[in-house]
Design an enzyme around this catalytic site. Structure first.
Site, mmCIF file in Angstrom:
data_model
loop_
_atom_site.group_PDB
_atom_site.id
_atom_site.type_symbol
_atom_site.label_atom_id
_atom_site.label_comp_id
_atom_site.label_asym_id
_atom_site.label_seq_id
_atom_site.Cartn_x
_atom_site.Cartn_y
_atom_site.Cartn_z
ATOM 1 N N HIS A 1 0.839 -1.205 0.000
ATOM 2 C CA HIS A 1 0.000 0.000 0.000
ATOM 3 C C HIS A 1 0.876 1.258 0.000
ATOM 4 O O HIS A 1 0.759 2.106 0.888
ATOM 5 C CB HIS A 1 -0.937 0.073 1.205
ATOM 6 C CG HIS A 1 -1.780 -1.138 1.421
ATOM 7 N ND1 HIS A 1 -2.562 -1.694 0.437
ATOM 8 C CD2 HIS A 1 -1.974 -1.916 2.519
ATOM 9 C CE1 HIS A 1 -3.197 -2.745 0.933
ATOM 10 N NE2 HIS A 1 -2.856 -2.908 2.179
ATOM 11 N N ASP B 1 -4.963 -9.098 -0.359
ATOM 12 C CA ASP B 1 -5.080 -8.398 0.922
ATOM 13 C C ASP B 1 -6.286 -8.861 1.738
ATOM 14 O O ASP B 1 -6.215 -9.886 2.400
ATOM 15 C CB ASP B 1 -5.107 -6.886 0.649
ATOM 16 C CG ASP B 1 -4.983 -6.054 1.906
ATOM 17 O OD1 ASP B 1 -4.820 -6.632 2.993
ATOM 18 O OD2 ASP B 1 -5.040 -4.820 1.819
HETATM 19 ZN ZN ZN Z 1 -2.506 -5.632 4.754
#
Ligand code: ZN
Length: 460
Positions: free
Chosen positions: A274, A325
């Site tokens: 991220h 994720d």
């Molecule tokens: Zn994560």
């Protein structure tokens, strides 16, 4: 599980691009021993039309698969203030009492789904490590071992990343009660890594994951990195939310990536998950270090994170890979599609993810995610080449989406044209785990998952 040691592909995606009449051979360990194009099919060898290397899923919290569909409501009605942070509260509540048995059952189901859609490796960012009351299990690596057992049951390659998780926020803020199951010091993490060492083999690697700059101090990160055996991968959530960037600025005077690079030597062992919020100098830092940007477009969209600056990152020579994720999707096609579509929507242009050498978007994305994913996994995967794992996808050559296409259009169709799953057969480490779109253990795994979901019906 078939015993074949060779496969003949009419068309196969090799590191140098599509090649015709490719004979693949592998050994009893599941490692490719030869990859020969312009070959003649030997008698008795299975033929396939289109063959790809299996994709690497570089970021997984497998237990979150069981939350799918259960957080898609507006707590305050229209104009709700729901966000990543309110979602996280729900996720914490879910994680609070989940058992090792349930962790294993959910992970196995997830891995079957990932395999059926073309992922053959997964990196598990693993932070539910203690008992609900905050004590350790008798076996310090109990829950990590359960996820690895699930990977073995499903037949997916795994990089287990025990998480360093010590604070609830910057300035060493103490953990909240609902985070006590995640609590680890550097010594705890190193103990878990050591306990997992006997499980390392061709299918299994062990690295480490300092959770984030919020949840670990730089002294702890440096301690863990210094003690980690050479060549093992290091993953970290870096800049997922704007609020995280703001908190980092307030606490350190620096944005997250700048602060990390200021405090630690970041190299090609690192995967920055991220890396959503970057300024120009941070883009240059990551690209120059050789670290992989771990991108999870469907989760980042689902949680309202923001859009990664892909075009600028690629222009700087940055490396990337994809992960599912929170597992709102189990498909690499959907991750790659949304990685490109997010950029198109923002820039009001088309065909963003390309290079001077590769102008086909599907080919660029698939090959780029393979290379970055393999690096992040710390395992010899991601390419049909001698010495790499025999992780192979066979596409359904009889599907209309592949009719009449030139070879350079196949991945364009796979990534951008329709939602049928074109993955027909999947081999991992030389063993077929999906045949004719059916996973070899899917019934037993699904039965256990169904029971687990019934147990977890009410968690709020
Ligand atoms: Zn994560």
């Amino acid at each position: 599980m078939g015993a074949a040691v060779k496969l003949f592909a009419r068309h196969a995606l090799l590191p140098q691009g599509w090649r015709r009449d490719v004979l693949l051979a592998w050994d009893a360990h599941g490692d490719l021993t030869s990859v020969t194009d312009n070959a003649v099919p030997p008698d008795g060898v299975e033929l396939a039309e289109y063959v790809l290397p299996g994709m690497v899923n570089l970021h997984s919290h497998s237990f979150q698969r069981a939350l799918g569909g259960r957080t898609e409501f507006a707590a305050d009605g229209p104009g709700s203030h729901d966000s990543f942070w309110t979602w996280r509260d729900l996720m914490y509540r879910f994680a609070r009492n989940i058992t090792p048995d349930q962790i294993e059952a959910i992970a196995a189901q997830l891995f079957v789904e990932c395999l059926r859609h073309g992922y053959t490796s997964v990196c598990e960012f693993h932070y539910v490590q203690r008992q609900p009351n905050g004590a350790w299990y008798d076996r310090p690596a109990e829950t990590a071992e359960r996820v690895i057992a699930a990977a073995q049951w499903a037949g997916i390659g795994v990089t287990m990343l025990p998480v360093l998780y010590r604070y609830s926020g910057f300035n060493d803020s103490p953990l909240k009660p609902e985070q006590q199951r995640f609590r680890t010091d550097a010594d705890d993490v190193l103990r878990v890594i050591e306990a997992l060492a006997p499980l390392r083999d061709g299918q299994t690697e062990v690295g480490v994951a300092p959770h984030s700059l919020r949840a670990a101090s730089m002294a702890q990160v440096n301690q863990v990195v210094a003690a980690l055996p050479a060549g093992r991968p290091i993953h970290l959530h870096i800049a997922e939310q704007q609020a995280e960037v703001d908190q980092c600025l307030a606490a350190t005077g620096m944005r997250p990536v700048r602060y990390l690079y200021n405090q630690v030597t970041v190299d090609a062992r690192w995967c920055l998950v991220h890396a959503t919020h970057l300024d120009a100098s941070e883009i240059a830092h990551i690209a120059a270090s050789g670290a992989v940007a771990g991108l999870c477009p469907t989760t980042e969209a689902n949680l309202g994170d923001g859009l990664f600056p892909l075009a600028a990152f690629l222009a700087a020579g940055g490396r990337f890979g994809i992960g599912s994720d929170s597992h709102v999707s189990q498909s690499p096609v959907e991750e790659l599609r949304w990685l490109e579509y997010g950029q198109r929507l923002r820039q009001q242009r088309r065909n963003i993810a390309v290079s001077a050498e590769q102008r086909q978007v599907g080919d660029f994305l698939w090959q780029g995610a393979l290379q970055g994913g393999a690096q992040a996994a710390g395992r010899p995967v991601g390419a049909l080449a001698p010495g790499r794992r025999a992780d192979v996808l066979v596409l359904d050559g009889a599907h209309p989406r592949l009719w009449g296409l030139a070879l350079h259009e196949v991945l364009g169709s796979l990534v951008f044209s329709g939602n049928d799953n074109l993955v027909r057969d999947v081999m991992v480490g030389g063993r077929w785990v999906v045949r004719n779109a059916q996973h070899v253990a899917q019934q037993a795994i699904a039965a256990r998952f169904k029971q687990t979901m019934a147990e977890l019906r009410e968690f709020q």
